[in-house]
Design an enzyme around this catalytic site. Structure first.
Site, mmCIF file in Angstrom:
data_model
loop_
_atom_site.group_PDB
_atom_site.id
_atom_site.type_symbol
_atom_site.label_atom_id
_atom_site.label_comp_id
_atom_site.label_asym_id
_atom_site.label_seq_id
_atom_site.Cartn_x
_atom_site.Cartn_y
_atom_site.Cartn_z
ATOM 1 N N TYR A 162 -0.314 -6.006 0.563
ATOM 2 C CA TYR A 162 -1.174 -6.143 1.738
ATOM 3 C C TYR A 162 -0.573 -7.170 2.694
ATOM 4 O O TYR A 162 -0.559 -6.973 3.910
ATOM 5 C CB TYR A 162 -2.590 -6.570 1.329
ATOM 6 C CG TYR A 162 -3.320 -5.520 0.526
ATOM 7 C CD1 TYR A 162 -3.919 -4.434 1.153
ATOM 8 C CD2 TYR A 162 -3.411 -5.619 -0.860
ATOM 9 C CE1 TYR A 162 -4.588 -3.463 0.408
ATOM 10 C CE2 TYR A 162 -4.075 -4.651 -1.598
ATOM 11 C CZ TYR A 162 -4.655 -3.577 -0.968
ATOM 12 O OH TYR A 162 -5.311 -2.620 -1.697
ATOM 13 N N ASN A 172 -9.905 4.191 5.322
ATOM 14 C CA ASN A 172 -9.128 5.442 5.412
ATOM 15 C C ASN A 172 -9.915 6.583 4.765
ATOM 16 O O ASN A 172 -10.248 6.532 3.586
ATOM 17 C CB ASN A 172 -7.787 5.242 4.700
ATOM 18 C CG ASN A 172 -6.964 6.504 4.596
ATOM 19 O OD1 ASN A 172 -7.164 7.465 5.333
ATOM 20 N ND2 ASN A 172 -6.033 6.489 3.665
ATOM 21 N N CYS A 207 -2.724 5.174 1.496
ATOM 22 C CA CYS A 207 -3.144 3.792 1.297
ATOM 23 C C CYS A 207 -2.898 3.331 -0.138
ATOM 24 O O CYS A 207 -2.873 2.130 -0.399
ATOM 25 C CB CYS A 207 -4.593 3.600 1.707
ATOM 26 S SG CYS A 207 -5.730 4.778 0.983
ATOM 27 N N HIS A 208 -2.660 4.274 -1.062
ATOM 28 C CA HIS A 208 -2.367 3.884 -2.449
ATOM 29 C C HIS A 208 -1.049 3.126 -2.546
ATOM 30 O O HIS A 208 -0.805 2.437 -3.525
ATOM 31 C CB HIS A 208 -2.345 5.119 -3.374
ATOM 32 C CG HIS A 208 -1.301 6.128 -3.035
ATOM 33 N ND1 HIS A 208 -1.506 7.114 -2.085
ATOM 34 C CD2 HIS A 208 -0.052 6.310 -3.514
ATOM 35 C CE1 HIS A 208 -0.420 7.867 -2.007
ATOM 36 N NE2 HIS A 208 0.477 7.399 -2.864
ATOM 37 N N GLU A 211 4.737 8.836 -8.150
ATOM 38 C CA GLU A 211 5.775 8.638 -7.147
ATOM 39 C C GLU A 211 6.905 7.743 -7.606
ATOM 40 O O GLU A 211 7.945 7.716 -6.950
ATOM 41 C CB GLU A 211 5.151 8.021 -5.880
ATOM 42 C CG GLU A 211 4.194 8.941 -5.175
ATOM 43 C CD GLU A 211 3.604 8.300 -3.918
ATOM 44 O OE1 GLU A 211 3.894 7.125 -3.622
ATOM 45 O OE2 GLU A 211 2.838 9.001 -3.234
#
Length: 159
Positions: free
Chosen positions: A96, A117, A125-126, A156
């Site tokens: 962040y 979001n 946003c993850h 990912e």
């Protein structure tokens, strides 16, 4: 988790749970993690079908990108954060604070924009995490939303 304010055009099963997909005015406007008891639902709307296909492509290959018309409502600042989120590549994560530095902002403001979001996964946003640990997801610090964030990040992660 779903607030019940959206009417879902489709509800699909994913490895991290069921998600509700909502479109309005020929644009994607919402993706919610819904209860496992929410009935699956298909759609005949071409945009919703394309959204489902693109989400499945992402599940099959995390490098797959999204190309969907989006309808997001938010402040100018939230729009800036959401645009920045879409520049974070799969397999990458920013804190962040790091994202806040890029935007000449503060980490709590970034976190609030992430929480606002309405199109997670597509607006990723993850990929924003705390300095130490995962942080939150969809306004939650544990439970199904955090399991979803963990799954997305692990999905990912390289090799």
């Amino acid at each position: 988790m779903a607030t019940g304010t959206l009417k879902y055009d489709a509800v699909i099963a994913t490895p991290f749970g069921r998600i509700g997909i909502a479109a309005q005015d020929n644009a994607l406007c919402g993706i919610d993690l819904v209860s496992p008891k929410t009935p699956l639902r298909g759609s005949e709307n071409p945009l919703v079908l394309d959204t489902c296909r693109q989400i499945q492509a992402y599940i099959d290959d995390p490098a797959s990108s999204f190309d969907l018309p989006l309808r997001v409502s938010g402040t100018v600042y939230q729009q800036r954060v959401w645009a920045a989120l879409q520049q974070i590549a799969p397999g990458e994560a920013l804190s962040y604070g790091a994202l806040a530095d890029k935007l000449s902002s503060g980490p709590r403001a970034v976190a609030a924009a992430c929480r606002a979001n309405t199109i997670p996964i597509v607006i990723p946003c993850h990929r924003v995490v705390a300095q130490t640990g995962l942080g939150g997801y969809m306004g939650q610090r544990d439970g199904p939303a955090m399991r979803m964030k963990t799954w997305l990040l692990e999905h990912e992660s390289p090799g």
